[in-house]
Design a protein around this motif. Sequence first.
Motif, short mmCIF file in Angstrom:
data_model
loop_
_atom_site.label_atom_id
_atom_site.label_comp_id
_atom_site.label_asym_id
_atom_site.label_seq_id
_atom_site.Cartn_x
_atom_site.Cartn_y
_atom_site.Cartn_z
N ARG A 133 22.69 22.29 6.16
CA ARG A 133 21.43 23.01 5.91
C ARG A 133 20.59 22.28 4.86
O ARG A 133 19.38 22.16 4.98
N GLN A 134 21.27 21.75 3.83
CA GLN A 134 20.51 21.04 2.78
C GLN A 134 19.83 19.79 3.34
O GLN A 134 18.70 19.47 2.98
N LEU A 135 20.54 19.08 4.23
CA LEU A 135 19.93 17.88 4.83
C LEU A 135 18.71 18.27 5.64
O LEU A 135 17.68 17.58 5.63
N ALA A 136 18.81 19.38 6.37
CA ALA A 136 17.68 19.82 7.19
C ALA A 136 16.50 20.18 6.28
O ALA A 136 15.36 19.80 6.56
N VAL A 137 16.79 20.87 5.18
CA VAL A 137 15.70 21.25 4.26
C VAL A 137 15.00 19.98 3.75
O VAL A 137 13.79 19.95 3.57
N ALA A 138 15.78 18.90 3.58
CA ALA A 138 15.19 17.64 3.09
C ALA A 138 14.53 16.84 4.21
O ALA A 138 14.03 15.75 3.97
N GLY A 139 14.54 17.37 5.45
CA GLY A 139 13.77 16.72 6.51
C GLY A 139 14.57 16.04 7.61
O GLY A 139 13.99 15.58 8.60
N THR A 140 15.89 15.94 7.46
CA THR A 140 16.69 15.32 8.52
C THR A 140 16.75 16.28 9.72
O THR A 140 16.85 17.49 9.54
N ALA A 141 16.66 15.72 10.92
CA ALA A 141 16.81 16.54 12.13
C ALA A 141 18.26 16.42 12.58
O ALA A 141 18.85 15.33 12.51
N ILE A 142 18.83 17.54 12.99
CA ILE A 142 20.27 17.55 13.31
C ILE A 142 20.50 18.21 14.65
O ILE A 142 19.96 19.29 14.92
N ILE A 143 21.29 17.54 15.47
CA ILE A 143 21.73 18.17 16.72
C ILE A 143 23.25 18.19 16.66
O ILE A 143 23.88 17.17 16.38
N LEU A 144 23.83 19.37 16.82
CA LEU A 144 25.28 19.47 16.68
C LEU A 144 25.83 20.36 17.79
O LEU A 144 25.10 21.12 18.42
N SER A 145 27.14 20.23 18.03
CA SER A 145 27.79 21.13 18.98
C SER A 145 28.76 22.00 18.21
O SER A 145 29.26 21.62 17.14
#
Length: 257
Positions: A187-199
């Motif tokens: 979640r912190q990475l996403a807040v900093a702008g990284t886009a994440i796709i996970l299963s």
Amino acid sequence: MERMTPLLSASDLAIGHGGKALFQGIDLRLEPGRVLCLLGPNGAGKTTLFRTLLGLIPPISGRIMLGDDPLSRLSRVQIATRLAHVPQSLTTPFAFTALDIVLMGAAALLGPFSRPGPVEHQQAMIALSRLGIADLAQTEITRLSGGQRQLVLIARALAQEAGVLIMDEPTASLDFANRVQVANAIRQLAVAGTAIILSSHDPDQAAALADDALLLNRSGVIASGSAQEILTAENLSRLYGIPVRRERSTDGRLHFS
Ligand SMILES: Nc1ncnc2c1ncn2[C@@H]1O[C@H](COP(=O)(O)OP(=O)(O)OP(=O)(O)O)[C@@H](O)[C@H]1O
């Protein structure tokens, strides 16, 4: 309102092995700071979709774009500057330190005969710091917990400086505390702008972590869109072929049973 160019997108994608389609008609788009979760039963094709998005398996038809560029026109190094893969677990018989592993990510962008130098070292240390594990840099990975190893793998992907992380069941083998730690890091990475796709195999986790979800089973795409909207009891029942109950706890979280 004009829509942002997604970092990763796929349209009318058909994927499979040996020319035989597992699915068709997959559409997805991933913008900076968004988390997209794939949910589906074993053997549905989540790993196949990831491998296709990473350019390791050719799509049967349809288009994959990294920003404005078709994936098929990019070299492996160009893909590595945009997309980084975080595997389920880290197994190696060698006594690498956490820093050695993360340096492999920073070095992914170097030519075959170049060795990581001070710049890559700094990149690796920044990645470890972002995950709160800089103090583990010199620790051998054999001495780390499962959660710490997973954070090292995420740091390796960050050191690659890609805008999109692809994570195959990032918390699959972790205990509760480690799952919470890794989920918080995501979640912190996403807040900093990284886009994440996970299963994930856990709809509760998908509801807590993801902005968007894509539900896949052997019949195809069951639903796709905002996680809060499409993670319904009915869709999950169709996805897994069992009755599913959805409840919302007082803190607003969704729970499925
Ligand atoms: N290299 C391959 N060649 C042919 N078929 C394959 C190959 N890899 C996977 N498959 C088949 O493709 C289908 C989807 O497999 P995949 O591993 O993508 O599913 P998954 O959703 O990731 O499963 P799980 O949740 O169990 O990890 C399965 O039927 C599998 O047997």
